[in-house]
Design an enzyme around this catalytic site. Structure first.
Site, PDB file in Angstrom:
ATOM      1  N   ILE A  17     -32.824   4.090 -33.508  1.00  0.00           N
ATOM      2  CA  ILE A  17     -33.445   4.858 -34.585  1.00  0.00           C
ATOM      3  C   ILE A  17     -34.810   5.377 -34.159  1.00  0.00           C
ATOM      4  O   ILE A  17     -35.158   6.535 -34.420  1.00  0.00           O
ATOM      5  CB  ILE A  17     -33.548   4.001 -35.860  1.00  0.00           C
ATOM      6  N   TYR A 154     -34.563 -12.103 -42.170  1.00  0.00           N
ATOM      7  CA  TYR A 154     -34.530 -10.643 -42.059  1.00  0.00           C
ATOM      8  C   TYR A 154     -34.591 -10.009 -43.451  1.00  0.00           C
ATOM      9  O   TYR A 154     -35.363  -9.081 -43.689  1.00  0.00           O
ATOM     10  CB  TYR A 154     -33.251 -10.228 -41.330  1.00  0.00           C
ATOM     11  N   ILE A 187     -25.728   1.725 -39.116  1.00  0.00           N
ATOM     12  CA  ILE A 187     -25.998   2.830 -38.200  1.00  0.00           C
ATOM     13  C   ILE A 187     -25.585   2.397 -36.792  1.00  0.00           C
ATOM     14  O   ILE A 187     -25.883   1.277 -36.366  1.00  0.00           O
ATOM     15  CB  ILE A 187     -27.496   3.208 -38.204  1.00  0.00           C
ATOM     16  N   THR A 189     -26.210   1.865 -33.418  1.00  0.00           N
ATOM     17  CA  THR A 189     -27.333   1.770 -32.496  1.00  0.00           C
ATOM     18  C   THR A 189     -27.050   0.649 -31.500  1.00  0.00           C
ATOM     19  O   THR A 189     -26.147  -0.167 -31.714  1.00  0.00           O
ATOM     20  CB  THR A 189     -28.643   1.440 -33.237  1.00  0.00           C
ATOM     21  N   PRO A 190     -27.837   0.574 -30.428  1.00  0.00           N
ATOM     22  CA  PRO A 190     -27.670  -0.564 -29.509  1.00  0.00           C
ATOM     23  C   PRO A 190     -27.816  -1.917 -30.208  1.00  0.00           C
ATOM     24  O   PRO A 190     -27.153  -2.884 -29.842  1.00  0.00           O
ATOM     25  CB  PRO A 190     -28.786  -0.337 -28.485  1.00  0.00           C
TER      26      PRO A 190
END
Length: 249
Positions: A17, A154, A187, A189-190
């Site tokens: 991102i 988180y 999303i 993403t890595p």
């Protein structure tokens, strides 16, 4: 050139991102200070973005450290003199449930995902105010809005970020500083790759995301461009949810 004449600081700049936001910002005319822990990837990104002709500087920094933010501020003073946009995007994932999260891990996630946002705003807000205003964009999560059943630290960090954002939005509106959060859903993403390789997690997100596919980093980056630009001059203290309809259910 929706961000022409703006100086933007982007943390976590080399991740999925963060990289997409950096690319979109520079294409829209912004000058950039890219912040990350990975020096090699920072230098590679700087080279990749150089053809767009905007000034780009990089700095290796741990955004959970006050000393690092003081170094970032020094870099702004020496290279740009001002700052108009701050994207607090750096973060780490945490998949542990509450009883699986020991004290050390709790502190690590809170410091990286929440304390870093406080530090960024604390250090850069005075300069932003002095320049006549600006935009702060904090990358949160859909799990700041709904419970996930896991991700205890988180979720706490991202929810705390949302509350901090709203408070700052009210406090600094008089200074023409806008503060908003973006809440990504799933999303590609890595950082999410490992999750999506687990059949049970993949099936869960497939079921709970009404849109037929998951998001891409550019989907978040386009939202960040809007919030960084003057097009959103009357938008502050809000949550921009980009999740394919996940939280609407």
């Amino acid at each position: 050139m929706r961000l022409a004449d703006k100086v933007a600081v982007v943390t976590g700049a080399t991740g999925g991102i963060g990289k997409a936001i950096s690319e979109k910002f520079v294409k829209e005319g912004a000058q950039l200070l890219l912040v990350d822990l990975d020096q090699q990837r920072l230098e590679e990104l700087k080279v990749e973005l150089a053809p767009f002709g905007q000034k780009i500087e990089v700095i290796v920094a741990d955004v959970s450290s006050k000393q690092s933010w003081e170094q970032i501020l020094d870099k702004i003073d020496s290279e740009f003199t001002t700052v108009n946009v701050l994207v607090n995007n750096a973060g780490i994932s945490g998949n542990e449930g509450l009883l699986e999260t020991d004290y050390q891990r709790w502190n690590q996630i809170i410091q990286t995902n929440l304390t870093s946002v406080y530090l960024g705003m604390y250090e850069l807000l005075p300069k932003m105010i002095a320049s006549g205003g600006g935009s702060i964009i904090n990358t949160s999560s859909i799990f700041a809005i709904i419970g996930s059943g896991k991700n205890a630290a988180y979720t706490a960090a991202k929810s705390g970020m949302m509350g901090l954002t709203k408070t700052a939005a009210v406090e600094f509106a008089k200074n023409y500083v806008r503060v908003n959060t973006i809440h990504p859903g799933m999303i590609r993403t890595p950082m999410t790759k490992a999750k999506l390789e687990k059949p049970e997690i993949l099936a869960r997100f497939r079921t709970l995301t009404p849109w037929p596919d998951f998001g891409e980093p550019d989907d978040i980056a386009y939202g960040a461009v809007y919030l960084a630009s003057d097009e959103s001059k009357f938008v502050t203290g809000t949550e921009l949810v980009i999740d394919g309809g996940y939280v609407t259910q």
